[in-house]
Structure formats: C-alpha cells, structure tokens
Motif scaffolding. Structure first.
Motif, PDB file in Angstrom:
ATOM      1  N   GLY A  28       0.686  13.831  -4.653  1.00  0.00           N
ATOM      2  CA  GLY A  28       2.104  14.071  -4.865  1.00  0.00           C
ATOM      3  C   GLY A  28       2.890  12.776  -4.924  1.00  0.00           C
ATOM      4  O   GLY A  28       2.360  11.692  -4.680  1.00  0.00           O
ATOM      5  N   THR A  29       4.156  12.892  -5.270  1.00  0.00           N
ATOM      6  CA  THR A  29       5.031  11.728  -5.367  1.00  0.00           C
ATOM      7  C   THR A  29       5.691  11.459  -4.021  1.00  0.00           C
ATOM      8  O   THR A  29       6.301  12.363  -3.436  1.00  0.00           O
ATOM      9  N   PRO A  30       5.573  10.234  -3.491  1.00  0.00           N
ATOM     10  CA  PRO A  30       6.235   9.918  -2.230  1.00  0.00           C
ATOM     11  C   PRO A  30       7.748  10.135  -2.321  1.00  0.00           C
ATOM     12  O   PRO A  30       8.366   9.865  -3.354  1.00  0.00           O
ATOM     13  N   HIS A  31       8.319  10.613  -1.234  1.00  0.00           N
ATOM     14  CA  HIS A  31       9.756  10.858  -1.164  1.00  0.00           C
ATOM     15  C   HIS A  31      10.380   9.736  -0.320  1.00  0.00           C
ATOM     16  O   HIS A  31      10.175   9.672   0.900  1.00  0.00           O
ATOM     17  N   ILE A  32      11.117   8.858  -0.965  1.00  0.00           N
ATOM     18  CA  ILE A  32      11.680   7.678  -0.297  1.00  0.00           C
ATOM     19  C   ILE A  32      13.198   7.723  -0.412  1.00  0.00           C
ATOM     20  O   ILE A  32      13.744   7.665  -1.518  1.00  0.00           O
ATOM     21  N   THR A  33      13.870   7.819   0.720  1.00  0.00           N
ATOM     22  CA  THR A  33      15.328   7.766   0.732  1.00  0.00           C
ATOM     23  C   THR A  33      15.834   6.494   1.410  1.00  0.00           C
ATOM     24  O   THR A  33      17.039   6.262   1.465  1.00  0.00           O
ATOM     25  N   LEU A  34      14.937   5.687   1.914  1.00  0.00           N
ATOM     26  CA  LEU A  34      15.309   4.433   2.561  1.00  0.00           C
ATOM     27  C   LEU A  34      15.648   3.389   1.491  1.00  0.00           C
ATOM     28  O   LEU A  34      14.890   3.219   0.533  1.00  0.00           O
ATOM     29  N   PRO A  35      16.766   2.675   1.606  1.00  0.00           N
ATOM     30  CA  PRO A  35      17.086   1.621   0.625  1.00  0.00           C
ATOM     31  C   PRO A  35      16.006   0.543   0.639  1.00  0.00           C
ATOM     32  O   PRO A  35      15.545   0.120   1.699  1.00  0.00           O
ATOM     33  N   TRP A  36      15.595   0.099  -0.574  1.00  0.00           N
ATOM     34  CA  TRP A  36      14.570  -0.929  -0.634  1.00  0.00           C
ATOM     35  C   TRP A  36      14.712  -1.756  -1.904  1.00  0.00           C
ATOM     36  O   TRP A  36      15.403  -1.382  -2.847  1.00  0.00           O
ATOM     37  N   LYS A  37      14.043  -2.915  -1.915  1.00  0.00           N
ATOM     38  CA  LYS A  37      14.032  -3.794  -3.073  1.00  0.00           C
ATOM     39  C   LYS A  37      12.725  -4.580  -3.053  1.00  0.00           C
ATOM     40  O   LYS A  37      12.009  -4.621  -2.044  1.00  0.00           O
ATOM     41  N   ARG A  38      12.410  -5.203  -4.172  1.00  0.00           N
ATOM     42  CA  ARG A  38      11.102  -5.856  -4.303  1.00  0.00           C
ATOM     43  C   ARG A  38      10.898  -6.994  -3.307  1.00  0.00           C
ATOM     44  O   ARG A  38       9.796  -7.253  -2.847  1.00  0.00           O
ATOM     45  N   ASP A  39      11.958  -7.739  -3.016  1.00  0.00           N
ATOM     46  CA  ASP A  39      11.827  -8.911  -2.159  1.00  0.00           C
ATOM     47  C   ASP A  39      12.369  -8.660  -0.757  1.00  0.00           C
ATOM     48  O   ASP A  39      12.838  -9.588  -0.085  1.00  0.00           O
ATOM     49  N   GLY A  40      12.311  -7.419  -0.287  1.00  0.00           N
ATOM     50  CA  GLY A  40      12.801  -7.109   1.053  1.00  0.00           C
ATOM     51  C   GLY A  40      12.014  -7.851   2.121  1.00  0.00           C
ATOM     52  O   GLY A  40      10.808  -8.090   1.997  1.00  0.00           O
TER      53      GLY A  40
END
Length: 249
Positions: free
Chosen positions: A221-233
């Motif tokens: 299944g597709t992960p459910h992510i609601t946490l803000p994130w970015k590539r260089d976190g």
C-alpha cells in the motif's frame, strides 16, 4: 424401539466408558510432574558501571531506580530443575544471566540506575521498561517490547511481537520486527528514525516542526504521511515494510 434390557446395557456401557475416561485423565494428571514455585533476589553494585547486560530465556521488566545498585527479583516455576540466575559486576559491566529448562518458566524484574546503558537478549518473553535514560539495545526472539518514557538511543529487535514506545526522547531510534507492528510516539524528534518490518504495520507520531527527510515504502500500500517534510530535512525517517500499512504523522 429399544427394549428395557437394551436400555440397561446401553446405560451400563456408558457408565463403564465414563469410568475409563476418568481413570485415564487421572493417570495422565498423575504422570505429569507437579510444578514448584521459584523465587530469588539478587543485588549488585553498579556505582562504577557503564553497562548492564542481561541474557535470559524469559520475560524482563526494567525499572529506573534511585541509587547505584542493580536489584533483580526472579520468579517462575519448574517441574524438575529450578531456574538458575546469576548477577555479578566486573569492571564496568554488570551481568545478569538466567537459564531455564524445558518444563520451566522464568521472569526477571530488574531495578537499575536510570542512566545505565542496558543490553537485553531474551528468548521467548516480553521486554518492558519505564523511566530509563540510558542507551537501550533490546532483543527478543518471541515477545513484545514495550517502553514508556525512554530518553536514550534505542535499538529494538523482535522476531515475533509488537514494538510499542511511548513518550520517547531518543536521539536515535531503530526498530526491527519480522512479524509484528511498530508503534512509537516521540516527545522530541530523533536525529535518525529507522524502522523495518516483515509483516506488520508502522505508526509513528513525531513533533511536527523539527524538519524531516522521509523515505517510506510498503509493498502492500501507499504510506500515509501527514508530517511536514523536505528532502534536506535535518531529521531522517526511514521506514520499510513488506506487508503492512505505514502512518507517519
């Protein structure tokens, strides 16, 4: 219609069968060895210690203490050979070992200095802990791992069982299960979070504004992510599961 004689024979036969069955159950019960209760207490001075190492075949409960000693209360039962428990300190390490035969059970309740780094390896048995601030490396072959309020780096592995961590302030978090869910809530953001499950969902609750780089994969299944994130976190979160849902929030 059955005659009176046939009814009598049937009743007599049922009575004989009941007696035989009752006798067989009694013989089986008598053949099984009676279990004896086991209990022992042990103390070691860990004032100069930097590590507690526990190697056992049963459940382990860890509590934060208020002095420099390690207290062990061992309980269980056995049929023939009682469990063996050893507690000793050498150099900077306090070692607790517990062994148990086939027809035997053993549980260790351990109170230790809160900041003492701890490594536990158990066979079948649950590992629980509360109020500990040192590094924890906990491994069980078959059993859950349940921690409340840990403050040190965490490395948690179980072959079969759920990992449940509440109110963590760990600088680093690693969790591995072959069969079982991983659920963790964090009061502060770990620098690294690394979770892998074979069969089992993953549910992570992290502080929302720390700055995360997230890689999450699930084959079902597709992960459910609601946490803000970015590539260089600054804080990295890596999750892999072969079979199970992924929730990161």
């Amino acid at each position: 219609m059955a005659t009176r004689k046939n009814r009598w024979l049937l009743a007599a036969g049922l009575t004989v069968l009941a007696v035989i069955a009752g006798t067989g159950a009694w013989l089986i019960t008598k053949a099984l060895p009676a279990h004896e209760q086991y209990s022992s207490t042990h103390t070691a001075n860990a004032a100069a210690g930097t590590l507690l190492r526990v190697d056992t075949r049963g459940g382990v409960t860890l509590h934060a203490g208020h002095d420099s000693k390690v207290y062990v209360k061992a309980t269980g039962d056995y049929a023939e050979t009682p469990p063996k428990v050893s507690v000793k300190s050498s150099d900077e390490t306090t070692t607790v070992t517990g062994s148990c035969g086939d027809d035997c059970s053993l549980n260790l309740d351990i109170t230790l200095p809160a900041a003492l780094a701890t490594e536990v390896s158990s066979g079948p048995g649950q590992i629980t802990g509360s109020g500990l601030t040192g590094r924890l490396a906990l491994t069980t072959d078959a059993g859950a791992i349940d921690l409340t309020g840990p403050r040190g780096p965490l490395v948690l592995h179980t072959s079969s069982g759920q990992i449940d961590v509440k109110d963590a302030r760990a600088a680093a978090f690693e969790a591995r299960t072959e069969q079982g869910e991983v659920r963790a809530t964090f009061a502060t953001a770990p620098a690294t979070t690394d979770v892998t499950t074979g069969q089992g969902g993953v549910d992570l609750t992290l502080p929302p504004h720390a700055g995360y780089s997230i890689q999450a994969q699930s084959k079902t299944g597709t992960p459910h992510i609601t946490l803000p994130w970015k590539r260089d976190g600054a804080h990295t979160v890596t999750v892999h599961t072969n079979q199970g849902g992924v929730e990161i929030h």
